[in-house]
Write a protein that holds these residues in place. Sequence first.
Motif, PDB file in Angstrom:
ATOM      1  N   LYS A   1      44.657  52.013  39.654  1.00 28.03           N
ATOM      2  CA  LYS A   1      45.735  51.077  39.361  1.00 28.03           C
ATOM      3  C   LYS A   1      45.212  49.775  38.745  1.00 28.03           C
ATOM      4  O   LYS A   1      45.628  48.673  39.121  1.00 28.03           O
ATOM      5  CB  LYS A   1      46.526  50.770  40.629  1.00 28.03           C
ATOM      6  N   LEU A   2      44.303  49.906  37.785  1.00 32.05           N
ATOM      7  CA  LEU A   2      43.841  48.716  37.077  1.00 32.05           C
ATOM      8  C   LEU A   2      44.997  48.111  36.276  1.00 32.05           C
ATOM      9  O   LEU A   2      45.683  48.819  35.540  1.00 32.05           O
ATOM     10  CB  LEU A   2      42.693  49.064  36.138  1.00 32.05           C
ATOM     11  N   ALA A   3      45.194  46.822  36.409  1.00 28.79           N
ATOM     12  CA  ALA A   3      46.241  46.145  35.635  1.00 28.79           C
ATOM     13  C   ALA A   3      45.800  45.924  34.200  1.00 28.79           C
ATOM     14  O   ALA A   3      46.615  45.722  33.310  1.00 28.79           O
ATOM     15  CB  ALA A   3      46.600  44.822  36.296  1.00 28.79           C
TER      16      ALA A   3
ATOM     17  N   GLY B   1      46.773  35.460  40.544  1.00 32.65           N
ATOM     18  CA  GLY B   1      48.176  35.594  40.171  1.00 32.65           C
ATOM     19  C   GLY B   1      48.496  36.992  39.684  1.00 32.65           C
ATOM     20  O   GLY B   1      47.699  37.921  39.846  1.00 32.65           O
ATOM     21  N   THR B   2      49.648  37.137  39.073  1.00 27.43           N
ATOM     22  CA  THR B   2      50.094  38.445  38.599  1.00 27.43           C
ATOM     23  C   THR B   2      50.431  38.427  37.118  1.00 27.43           C
ATOM     24  O   THR B   2      51.082  39.345  36.620  1.00 27.43           O
ATOM     25  CB  THR B   2      51.328  38.907  39.401  1.00 27.43           C
ATOM     26  N   ASN B   3      49.982  37.395  36.409  1.00 21.52           N
ATOM     27  CA  ASN B   3      50.257  37.271  34.982  1.00 21.52           C
ATOM     28  C   ASN B   3      48.939  37.329  34.216  1.00 21.52           C
ATOM     29  O   ASN B   3      48.106  36.422  34.318  1.00 21.52           O
ATOM     30  CB  ASN B   3      50.984  35.944  34.694  1.00 21.52           C
ATOM     31  N   ILE B   4      48.743  38.407  33.463  1.00 24.28           N
ATOM     32  CA  ILE B   4      47.479  38.611  32.755  1.00 24.28           C
ATOM     33  C   ILE B   4      47.255  37.535  31.698  1.00 24.28           C
ATOM     34  O   ILE B   4      46.151  37.001  31.550  1.00 24.28           O
ATOM     35  CB  ILE B   4      47.445  40.012  32.122  1.00 24.28           C
TER      36      ILE B   4
ATOM     37  N   GLN C   1      44.017  30.344  31.647  1.00 18.02           N
ATOM     38  CA  GLN C   1      43.477  29.390  32.609  1.00 18.02           C
ATOM     39  C   GLN C   1      42.001  29.621  32.937  1.00 18.02           C
ATOM     40  O   GLN C   1      41.264  28.675  33.220  1.00 18.02           O
ATOM     41  CB  GLN C   1      44.285  29.455  33.926  1.00 18.02           C
ATOM     42  N   PHE C   2      41.563  30.884  32.895  1.00 21.21           N
ATOM     43  CA  PHE C   2      40.231  31.203  33.405  1.00 21.21           C
ATOM     44  C   PHE C   2      39.270  31.752  32.340  1.00 21.21           C
ATOM     45  O   PHE C   2      38.071  31.819  32.575  1.00 21.21           O
ATOM     46  CB  PHE C   2      40.338  32.205  34.558  1.00 21.21           C
ATOM     47  N   GLY C   3      39.788  32.154  31.190  1.00 23.14           N
ATOM     48  CA  GLY C   3      38.924  32.700  30.150  1.00 23.14           C
ATOM     49  C   GLY C   3      38.225  31.627  29.337  1.00 23.14           C
ATOM     50  O   GLY C   3      38.746  30.527  29.140  1.00 23.14           O
ATOM     51  N   GLY C   4      37.012  31.954  28.860  1.00 21.50           N
ATOM     52  CA  GLY C   4      36.269  31.027  28.024  1.00 21.50           C
ATOM     53  C   GLY C   4      36.955  30.811  26.680  1.00 21.50           C
ATOM     54  O   GLY C   4      37.667  31.693  26.191  1.00 21.50           O
ATOM     55  N   LYS C   5      36.729  29.636  26.067  1.00 24.00           N
ATOM     56  CA  LYS C   5      37.419  29.284  24.830  1.00 24.00           C
ATOM     57  C   LYS C   5      36.453  28.652  23.836  1.00 24.00           C
ATOM     58  O   LYS C   5      35.365  28.199  24.193  1.00 24.00           O
ATOM     59  CB  LYS C   5      38.561  28.315  25.134  1.00 24.00           C
TER      60      LYS C   5
ATOM     61  N   ASP D   1      50.117  38.494  45.635  1.00 22.43           N
ATOM     62  CA  ASP D   1      51.559  38.696  45.624  1.00 22.43           C
ATOM     63  C   ASP D   1      52.291  37.725  46.546  1.00 22.43           C
ATOM     64  O   ASP D   1      53.511  37.746  46.632  1.00 22.43           O
ATOM     65  CB  ASP D   1      51.910  40.139  46.004  1.00 22.43           C
ATOM     66  N   VAL D   2      51.556  36.864  47.253  1.00 28.71           N
ATOM     67  CA  VAL D   2      52.199  35.856  48.091  1.00 28.71           C
ATOM     68  C   VAL D   2      52.775  34.763  47.197  1.00 28.71           C
ATOM     69  O   VAL D   2      52.065  34.215  46.359  1.00 28.71           O
ATOM     70  CB  VAL D   2      51.186  35.226  49.077  1.00 28.71           C
TER      71      VAL D   2
END
Length: 252
Positions: free
Chosen positions: A75-77, A92-95, A101-105, A182-183
């Motif tokens: 069940k990989l998202a 979170g639940t938003n790819i 927010q967390f990926g390098g730029k 999911d909280v």
Amino acid sequence: MGGGVDMTYTVEFEAFPDDRLVLGMYEGDLNMEALLNEVKAGGLCVAIIRPRNVLDLIQLEVAGLQALIARSRGKLATHVLESELLYCLSGGTNISNAYRQFGGKLGDTRVLLAAFNCDAASRARWSALVGGSAVTVTPKSLAEWGDAAAATVAYGVPKMFVHDHGREKLVKTITSQIAAPDVPARLRPLLLVPLPASVVAHAPLPFLRHTISLLLNWSSSLSPRIRVVIPPACTVRRPSLPVLYQLTDNGL
């Protein structure tokens, strides 16, 4: 890397003994464009992480465990473990938000690279492609690169949380969010009750169920507004880290 000296850090998982998570840190004049393009084209399988949101190694340990559990369930998202790690790290639940927010730029002068089960040749490709200077990865160096103010924004924690509760409590809050994404945001954890990893590794399942039941009864006796949230990872297999139980208050 570093003239033959391995400056990476390897995370092992008791529940997944065949898997390793290798971490590398780089700073300076980084070739982020080439790195991002190579990953996008599928030529390099690595998670490109902005280290300012990583306050403690445990965030990566829990996120890595969550990614491996998702793979074991089929069940990989996302498509691969490395992108799943970034997704899980976001809590979170938003790819799309996870990458934002967390990926390098482009323009980043510090980057944390992470890959599962990569060999020395793959690590050498990191170094050649990203440029800059390699930094020895340790729990301390990771923590030094972390920025509590940036992490509160990335994880949606109130701005005054660090001032009121301290960095250590912030790390616990973020980690529990990663363990149970999911909280809802309004149910931020107030307390973590750990069950030692040694108990989890050897205790029979009926004992663990009994312990969970006691925690549920205990929390209910304290206040009807407090509940225990058990992360899905704890109900599927025995993790290498302490089992995390969240006590959250509906009033937040």
